[in-house]
Design an enzyme around this catalytic site. Structure first.
Site, mmCIF file in Angstrom:
data_model
loop_
_atom_site.group_PDB
_atom_site.id
_atom_site.type_symbol
_atom_site.label_atom_id
_atom_site.label_comp_id
_atom_site.label_asym_id
_atom_site.label_seq_id
_atom_site.Cartn_x
_atom_site.Cartn_y
_atom_site.Cartn_z
ATOM 1 N N CYS A 132 26.458 29.320 99.167
ATOM 2 C CA CYS A 132 27.461 29.466 97.708
ATOM 3 C C CYS A 132 28.439 28.722 97.825
ATOM 4 O O CYS A 132 29.084 28.353 98.848
ATOM 5 C CB CYS A 132 28.291 31.817 97.619
ATOM 6 S SG CYS A 132 29.521 31.818 98.763
ATOM 7 N N HIS A 161 30.000 36.020 96.231
ATOM 8 C CA HIS A 161 31.043 35.944 97.258
ATOM 9 C C HIS A 161 32.388 36.759 96.669
ATOM 10 O O HIS A 161 33.219 35.960 95.613
ATOM 11 C CB HIS A 161 31.030 34.456 97.749
ATOM 12 C CG HIS A 161 32.113 34.588 99.068
ATOM 13 N ND1 HIS A 161 31.626 33.355 99.616
ATOM 14 C CD2 HIS A 161 33.280 35.066 100.139
ATOM 15 C CE1 HIS A 161 32.158 34.001 101.148
ATOM 16 N NE2 HIS A 161 33.148 34.819 101.085
ATOM 17 N N HIS A 174 41.711 38.109 92.488
ATOM 18 C CA HIS A 174 42.265 37.226 91.763
ATOM 19 C C HIS A 174 43.532 37.537 92.286
ATOM 20 O O HIS A 174 43.843 39.241 91.581
ATOM 21 C CB HIS A 174 42.165 37.355 89.951
ATOM 22 C CG HIS A 174 40.308 36.948 90.365
ATOM 23 N ND1 HIS A 174 39.882 35.429 89.741
ATOM 24 C CD2 HIS A 174 39.262 37.571 90.602
ATOM 25 C CE1 HIS A 174 38.804 34.850 89.547
ATOM 26 N NE2 HIS A 174 38.194 36.774 89.543
ATOM 27 N N GLY A 200 31.569 41.061 84.782
ATOM 28 C CA GLY A 200 31.644 39.796 84.977
ATOM 29 C C GLY A 200 31.456 38.954 85.968
ATOM 30 O O GLY A 200 32.996 38.221 86.083
ATOM 31 N N HIS A 204 30.794 35.755 104.672
ATOM 32 C CA HIS A 204 30.330 36.069 103.526
ATOM 33 C C HIS A 204 29.929 37.603 103.027
ATOM 34 O O HIS A 204 28.474 37.831 104.089
ATOM 35 C CB HIS A 204 28.395 35.201 103.318
ATOM 36 C CG HIS A 204 27.827 36.118 101.559
ATOM 37 N ND1 HIS A 204 28.466 34.545 100.322
ATOM 38 C CD2 HIS A 204 27.286 37.069 101.437
ATOM 39 C CE1 HIS A 204 28.177 34.906 99.378
ATOM 40 N NE2 HIS A 204 27.096 36.423 99.833
ATOM 41 N N HIS A 208 35.885 38.429 96.083
ATOM 42 C CA HIS A 208 37.556 37.418 95.592
ATOM 43 C C HIS A 208 38.138 38.360 95.167
ATOM 44 O O HIS A 208 38.102 39.315 94.468
ATOM 45 C CB HIS A 208 36.403 35.872 95.079
ATOM 46 C CG HIS A 208 36.620 35.899 94.165
ATOM 47 N ND1 HIS A 208 35.103 36.245 93.680
ATOM 48 C CD2 HIS A 208 36.170 35.960 92.719
ATOM 49 C CE1 HIS A 208 34.292 35.655 92.785
ATOM 50 N NE2 HIS A 208 35.598 36.110 92.002
HETATM 51 P P1 AMP Z 1 34.701 35.636 88.907
HETATM 52 O O1 AMP Z 1 33.593 35.233 87.252
HETATM 53 O O2 AMP Z 1 35.782 36.884 88.781
HETATM 54 O O3 AMP Z 1 33.249 35.487 89.937
HETATM 55 O O4 AMP Z 1 35.300 34.494 89.037
HETATM 56 C C1 AMP Z 1 35.416 32.771 89.786
HETATM 57 C C2 AMP Z 1 36.664 32.603 89.705
HETATM 58 O O5 AMP Z 1 36.137 31.667 90.489
HETATM 59 C C3 AMP Z 1 37.002 31.886 88.228
HETATM 60 O O6 AMP Z 1 38.401 32.660 88.163
HETATM 61 C C4 AMP Z 1 36.846 29.842 88.754
HETATM 62 O O7 AMP Z 1 37.246 29.587 88.051
HETATM 63 C C5 AMP Z 1 37.052 30.369 90.704
HETATM 64 N N1 AMP Z 1 36.146 29.210 90.961
HETATM 65 C C6 AMP Z 1 34.424 28.909 90.717
HETATM 66 N N2 AMP Z 1 34.804 27.457 91.313
HETATM 67 C C7 AMP Z 1 36.020 27.372 92.363
HETATM 68 C C8 AMP Z 1 36.465 26.717 93.519
HETATM 69 N N3 AMP Z 1 35.355 24.907 93.338
HETATM 70 N N4 AMP Z 1 37.402 25.962 93.338
HETATM 71 C C9 AMP Z 1 38.604 27.226 93.075
HETATM 72 N N5 AMP Z 1 38.260 28.372 92.299
HETATM 73 C C10 AMP Z 1 36.985 28.660 91.783
HETATM 74 ZN ZN ZN Z 2 29.626 32.799 99.988
#
Ligand code: AMP
Ligand code: ZN
Length: 117
Positions: free
Chosen positions: A2, A93, A97, A88, A44, A95
């Site tokens: 991922c 992976h 915010h 959403g 992961h 994370h």
């Molecule tokens: P989610 O919708 O909660 O899965 O959030 C995914 C987040 O990852 C979004 O806010 C994207 O802007 C962010 N994102 C995706 N690819 C990258 C990347 N390569 N570097 C930093 N942020 C990323």
């Molecule tokens: Zn991952």
């Protein structure tokens, strides 16, 4: 592999805020607030529903360190994890915010429909 695992493996670049043996915090590529940092476990795990309490315990401490490091520990911030389709979640992976850097808007649009329940 991922996209966030590729970031951990340095195959994809990132703007790192804070790092420990087990966790990484980096700036979101498309910030939705003046400060928008993503906090991930290096190992992961796909989403919050499947993370262990042990990892979350350590992640709590790491997240507090991040907040202090970027200077929002006193002013406040918002921590969000989107879990699964209805939540959403776009990157599978886990994370968190971390949003801050000013008064954050809060969507009250669902309050009227909740009153009728
Ligand atoms: P989610 O919708 O909660 O899965 O959030 C995914 C987040 O990852 C979004 O806010 C994207 O802007 C962010 N994102 C995706 N690819 C990258 C990347 N390569 N570097 C930093 N942020 C990323
Ligand atoms: Zn991952």
């Amino acid at each position: 592999m991922c996209i966030f695992c590729k970031i951990v493996n340095k195959e994809v670049s990132n703007n790192t805020v804070h790092e420990s043996e087990h966790f990484l915090a980096f700036h979101d590529l498309y910030p939705k607030a003046p400060i928008h940092v993503l906090i991930i476990p290096k190992q992961h795990v796909d989403c919050f529903q499947n993370v262990s309490g042990e990892t979350m315990s350590a992640l709590t401490e790491f997240t507090q360190e991040v907040a202090t490091k970027i200077g929002v520990d006193k002013t406040g911030y918002r921590l969000i994890t989107n879990n699964g389709d209805d939540g959403g979640q776009e990157v599978n992976h886990l994370h968190f915010h971390l949003l801050g850097g000013g008064k954050l808007p809060w969507d009250h649009s669902h309050e009227d429909s909740l009153k009728s329940l």
